[in-house]
Scaffold this motif. Structure first.
Motif, PDB file in Angstrom:
ATOM      1  N   ALA A  16       0.836  -1.207   0.000  1.00 24.41           N
ATOM      2  CA  ALA A  16       0.000   0.000   0.000  1.00 24.41           C
ATOM      3  C   ALA A  16       0.869   1.253   0.000  1.00 24.41           C
ATOM      4  O   ALA A  16       1.855   1.332   0.742  1.00 24.41           O
ATOM      5  CB  ALA A  16      -0.891  -0.006   1.239  1.00 24.41           C
ATOM      6  N   LYS A  19      -2.150   3.955   3.163  1.00 21.65           N
ATOM      7  CA  LYS A  19      -2.279   2.821   4.076  1.00 21.65           C
ATOM      8  C   LYS A  19      -3.676   2.638   4.645  1.00 21.65           C
ATOM      9  O   LYS A  19      -4.343   3.623   4.997  1.00 21.65           O
ATOM     10  CB  LYS A  19      -1.331   3.005   5.272  1.00 21.65           C
ATOM     11  CG  LYS A  19       0.106   3.303   4.901  1.00 21.65           C
ATOM     12  CD  LYS A  19       0.776   2.133   4.237  1.00 21.65           C
ATOM     13  CE  LYS A  19       2.225   2.438   3.887  1.00 21.65           C
ATOM     14  NZ  LYS A  19       2.862   1.303   3.198  1.00 21.65           N
ATOM     15  N   TYR A  20      -4.019   1.377   4.779  1.00 16.14           N
ATOM     16  CA  TYR A  20      -5.180   0.977   5.576  1.00 16.14           C
ATOM     17  C   TYR A  20      -4.646   0.844   7.003  1.00 16.14           C
ATOM     18  O   TYR A  20      -3.900  -0.070   7.306  1.00 16.14           O
ATOM     19  CB  TYR A  20      -5.688  -0.347   5.006  1.00 16.14           C
ATOM     20  CG  TYR A  20      -6.429  -1.274   5.942  1.00 16.14           C
ATOM     21  CD1 TYR A  20      -7.468  -0.822   6.762  1.00 16.14           C
ATOM     22  CD2 TYR A  20      -6.125  -2.633   5.953  1.00 16.14           C
ATOM     23  CE1 TYR A  20      -8.152  -1.709   7.586  1.00 16.14           C
ATOM     24  CE2 TYR A  20      -6.809  -3.524   6.770  1.00 16.14           C
ATOM     25  CZ  TYR A  20      -7.816  -3.061   7.592  1.00 16.14           C
ATOM     26  OH  TYR A  20      -8.495  -3.938   8.403  1.00 16.14           O
ATOM     27  N   MET A  21      -4.953   1.796   7.835  1.00 17.65           N
ATOM     28  CA  MET A  21      -4.505   1.708   9.238  1.00 17.65           C
ATOM     29  C   MET A  21      -5.584   2.341  10.097  1.00 17.65           C
ATOM     30  O   MET A  21      -5.797   3.550  10.064  1.00 17.65           O
ATOM     31  CB  MET A  21      -3.150   2.408   9.400  1.00 17.65           C
ATOM     32  CG  MET A  21      -2.547   2.289  10.797  1.00 17.65           C
ATOM     33  SD  MET A  21      -2.668   0.656  11.600  1.00 17.65           S
ATOM     34  CE  MET A  21      -1.765  -0.448  10.534  1.00 17.65           C
ATOM     35  N   SER A 123      -0.287 -11.909   4.774  1.00  9.62           N
ATOM     36  CA  SER A 123      -1.699 -12.166   5.048  1.00  9.62           C
ATOM     37  C   SER A 123      -2.561 -11.767   3.845  1.00  9.62           C
ATOM     38  O   SER A 123      -3.551 -12.431   3.552  1.00  9.62           O
ATOM     39  CB  SER A 123      -2.158 -11.489   6.343  1.00  9.62           C
ATOM     40  OG  SER A 123      -2.598 -10.193   6.121  1.00  9.62           O
ATOM     41  N   SER A 161      -8.989 -10.674   5.942  1.00  9.08           N
ATOM     42  CA  SER A 161      -7.857  -9.754   6.101  1.00  9.08           C
ATOM     43  C   SER A 161      -8.125  -8.560   5.200  1.00  9.08           C
ATOM     44  O   SER A 161      -8.284  -8.735   3.977  1.00  9.08           O
ATOM     45  CB  SER A 161      -6.556 -10.455   5.692  1.00  9.08           C
ATOM     46  OG  SER A 161      -5.614  -9.522   5.209  1.00  9.08           O
ATOM     47  N   GLY A 162      -8.200  -7.378   5.793  1.00 11.22           N
ATOM     48  CA  GLY A 162      -8.566  -6.175   5.040  1.00 11.22           C
ATOM     49  C   GLY A 162      -7.742  -5.997   3.772  1.00 11.22           C
ATOM     50  O   GLY A 162      -8.283  -5.885   2.665  1.00 11.22           O
ATOM     51  N   SER A 163      -6.416  -6.009   3.939  1.00  9.54           N
ATOM     52  CA  SER A 163      -5.551  -5.690   2.792  1.00  9.54           C
ATOM     53  C   SER A 163      -5.652  -6.737   1.684  1.00  9.54           C
ATOM     54  O   SER A 163      -5.266  -6.469   0.545  1.00  9.54           O
ATOM     55  CB  SER A 163      -4.104  -5.544   3.263  1.00  9.54           C
ATOM     56  OG  SER A 163      -3.691  -6.720   3.926  1.00  9.54           O
ATOM     57  N   ARG A 166      -7.324  -6.072  -1.853  1.00  4.50           N
ATOM     58  CA  ARG A 166      -6.631  -5.363  -2.943  1.00  4.50           C
ATOM     59  C   ARG A 166      -5.814  -6.305  -3.806  1.00  4.50           C
ATOM     60  O   ARG A 166      -5.319  -5.921  -4.845  1.00  4.50           O
ATOM     61  CB  ARG A 166      -5.744  -4.253  -2.358  1.00  4.50           C
ATOM     62  CG  ARG A 166      -6.531  -3.167  -1.593  1.00  4.50           C
ATOM     63  CD  ARG A 166      -5.594  -2.050  -1.163  1.00  4.50           C
ATOM     64  NE  ARG A 166      -4.449  -2.621  -0.510  1.00  4.50           N
ATOM     65  CZ  ARG A 166      -4.035  -2.340   0.742  1.00  4.50           C
ATOM     66  NH1 ARG A 166      -4.686  -1.448   1.456  1.00  4.50           N
ATOM     67  NH2 ARG A 166      -2.977  -2.911   1.253  1.00  4.50           N
ATOM     68  N   SER A 209      -0.432  -6.466  12.999  1.00  3.25           N
ATOM     69  CA  SER A 209      -1.157  -5.353  12.373  1.00  3.25           C
ATOM     70  C   SER A 209      -2.578  -5.257  12.937  1.00  3.25           C
ATOM     71  O   SER A 209      -3.130  -4.155  13.022  1.00  3.25           O
ATOM     72  CB  SER A 209      -1.132  -5.433  10.848  1.00  3.25           C
ATOM     73  OG  SER A 209      -1.632  -6.648  10.404  1.00  3.25           O
ATOM     74  N   HIS A 213      -4.034  -1.734  14.265  1.00  2.82           N
ATOM     75  CA  HIS A 213      -5.293  -1.097  13.824  1.00  2.82           C
ATOM     76  C   HIS A 213      -6.086  -0.552  15.026  1.00  2.82           C
ATOM     77  O   HIS A 213      -6.761   0.463  14.912  1.00  2.82           O
ATOM     78  CB  HIS A 213      -6.174  -2.116  13.100  1.00  2.82           C
ATOM     79  CG  HIS A 213      -5.733  -2.413  11.699  1.00  2.82           C
ATOM     80  ND1 HIS A 213      -5.724  -1.476  10.702  1.00  2.82           N
ATOM     81  CD2 HIS A 213      -5.283  -3.556  11.130  1.00  2.82           C
ATOM     82  CE1 HIS A 213      -5.301  -2.029   9.578  1.00  2.82           C
ATOM     83  NE2 HIS A 213      -5.016  -3.293   9.808  1.00  2.82           N
ATOM     84  N   MET A 270       1.733   7.192   9.129  1.00  2.11           N
ATOM     85  CA  MET A 270       1.316   5.948   9.806  1.00  2.11           C
ATOM     86  C   MET A 270       2.276   5.615  10.955  1.00  2.11           C
ATOM     87  O   MET A 270       1.840   5.263  12.054  1.00  2.11           O
ATOM     88  CB  MET A 270       1.248   4.792   8.808  1.00  2.11           C
ATOM     89  CG  MET A 270       0.820   3.494   9.460  1.00  2.11           C
ATOM     90  SD  MET A 270       0.574   2.141   8.295  1.00  2.11           S
ATOM     91  CE  MET A 270       2.259   1.663   7.949  1.00  2.11           C
ATOM     92  N   ALA A 312       3.563  -1.979   8.313  1.00  3.09           N
ATOM     93  CA  ALA A 312       3.680  -2.097   9.770  1.00  3.09           C
ATOM     94  C   ALA A 312       4.797  -3.098  10.052  1.00  3.09           C
ATOM     95  O   ALA A 312       4.561  -4.242  10.441  1.00  3.09           O
ATOM     96  CB  ALA A 312       2.356  -2.555  10.361  1.00  3.09           C
TER      97      ALA A 312
HETATM   98  O1  PMV Z   1      -4.827  -6.515   6.314  1.00  8.40           O
HETATM   99  P1  PMV Z   1      -4.126  -6.276   7.608  1.00  8.40           P
HETATM  100  O2  PMV Z   1      -5.042  -6.319   8.774  1.00  8.40           O
HETATM  101  O3  PMV Z   1      -2.911  -7.177   7.759  1.00  8.40           O
HETATM  102  O4  PMV Z   1      -3.572  -4.767   7.613  1.00  8.40           O
HETATM  103  C1  PMV Z   1      -2.520  -4.360   6.819  1.00  8.40           C
HETATM  104  C2  PMV Z   1      -2.124  -2.981   7.162  1.00  8.40           C
HETATM  105  C3  PMV Z   1      -0.896  -2.433   6.443  1.00  8.40           C
HETATM  106  O5  PMV Z   1      -0.198  -3.457   5.782  1.00  8.40           O
HETATM  107  C4  PMV Z   1       0.023  -1.826   7.481  1.00  8.40           C
HETATM  108  C5  PMV Z   1      -1.251  -1.324   5.461  1.00  8.40           C
HETATM  109  C6  PMV Z   1      -1.966  -1.760   4.202  1.00  8.40           C
HETATM  110  O6  PMV Z   1      -2.789  -0.972   3.725  1.00  8.40           O
HETATM  111  O7  PMV Z   1      -1.664  -2.836   3.664  1.00  8.40           O
END
Ligand code: PMV
Length: 349
Positions: A16, A19-21, A123, A161-163, A166, A209, A213, A270, A312
């Motif tokens: 990213a 960032k998704y944070m 992830s 997992s949010g990211s 994408r 992560s 969050h 971030m 992160a």
């Molecule tokens: O998808 P998660 O919960 O592992 O969050 C990922 C968060 C960052 O990698 C730090 C930023 C992002 O947008 O990928």
């Protein structure tokens, strides 16, 4: 009939730049702000689902990969919970069919084509690959409740997992709320970037992560964070959508410099949240700073360089334009001379 049959899917990782944070409380991985990533097709997770005689659902590392994944107990639980979610959502009628116990007898294996002990987040690619493998399996078993689009699969994966949502598109992907989509870039330049990660620390991070969050919401700097990230996301998307001109404001170099500035401010933003959370935590190490300072000085000297970002974690991700291959090789060699390991798509140069 399907016993012993294996269904395999792969998915890429992504990095990213916005960032998704921070998650909205009470919702399943709903990001507080829009994020934008670049897909990394050379960093892949493969997930295999094998129908077994046992009634258990089990996870194991795929031993055909040279460095097998090590998942903690909670990591395994999260992964298996996502499998359950995929069963419930993709094939809700599954239980009533002749393979009534089948979804309880599955061996899930996963492996990365990149060293999994090098501190690179996997992830995103893992959950995307699991979602795709589940879809493939239910499609073959003809138990899908309906046709699923790639966007819907991305939305389902986001709940694991949010990211990962994408990782279903490429090269540039925008995610905000329920919207996940590819960014249409008129210039092919933006789809050909070279990725290098400077592996500063291979150890597992102390603060996951998921924990990050939660904790960033306690930072005094979180005030205004959503607006700052949204503004950067909209600037970045606009720049990627511009047609590159020979000179002027939208020349390749000018656009590149602006993208660099956006990515640079965004990852510091971030990391500032991390450092000011309650209690504070951090990922930056002295070696991360050595890497950043070296690249920053290189930028200052020549007015050009790679896009720089950090997740992160302590590792530094670099994206070079395709015409910067020589610069990339030179900078990799310098970083190696400082005992810093790098990983690129063409690992041999
Ligand atoms: O998808 P998660 O919960 O592992 O969050 C990922 C968060 C960052 O990698 C730090 C930023 C992002 O947008 O990928």
């Amino acid at each position: 009939m399907m016993r012993g049959k294996t269904f395999v899917a792969t998915a890429p990782s992504n990095i990213a730049l916005i960032k998704y944070m921070g998650k909205n409380p009470g919702e399943v991985n709903q990001a507080t702000n829009a994020s934008i990533s670049y897909t990394l097709p050379h960093l892949i997770t493969q997930v295999s689902l094998t129908v077994t005689d046992s009634k258990d659902v089990q996870w194991q590392p795929d031993l055909s990969f040279s460095t097998p994944i090590q998942l903690s107990e909670s990591g395994q639980k999260k992964f298996l919970r996502h499998w359950e979610r995929c069963c419930q959502r993709l094939a809700p009628r599954f239980d009533n069919l002749q393979f009534s116990n089948l979804h309880k007898g599955v061996l899930i294996t996963s492996g990365n084509n990149f060293p999994s002990d090098c501190g690179l987040a996997s992830s995103a690619s893992s959950f995307a690959a699991l979602t795709l493998a589940a879809h493939k399996m239910f499609q073959a078993l003809e138990v899908l409740d309906r046709e699923w689009t790639l966007t819907e699969l991305a939305q389902l994966s986001r709940e694991g997992s949010g990211s990962s949502c994408r990782s279903f598109f490429e090269p540039w992907v925008f995610w905000s709320g329920n919207e996940v989509r590819r960014i249409e870039c008129p210039s092919s330049e933006w789809g050909q970037l070279l990725h290098t990660v400077v592996i500063v620390d291979e150890k597992k991070k102390k603060v996951s992560s998921s924990e990050a969050h939660q904790r960033v919401l306690t930072s005094a700097l979180f005030e205004g964070r959503v607006a700052r990230a949204e503004l950067r996301a909209s600037h970045l998307e606009n720049l990627l959508k511009k047609s590159i001109t020979i000179d002027g404001d939208f020349s390749l170099q000018r656009i590149w410099n602006r993208i660099f500035e956006i990515a640079w401010s965004e990852f510091w933003d971030m990391h500032a949240l991390f450092e000011t959370s309650s209690p504070p935590f951090y990922y930056l190490t002295p070696k991360s700073l050595v890497t950043l300072r070296y690249l920053q000085e290189e930028w200052e000297k020549s007015g050009d360089g790679p896009l720089i970002t950090m997740d992160a974690g302590p590792n530094v991700h670099l994206l070079y334009r395709s015409d910067q291959r020589e610069l990339r090789n030179k900078q990799r060699a310098h970083l190696r001379s400082l005992d810093l390991l790098t990983l690129s798509e063409d690992r041999n140069d």
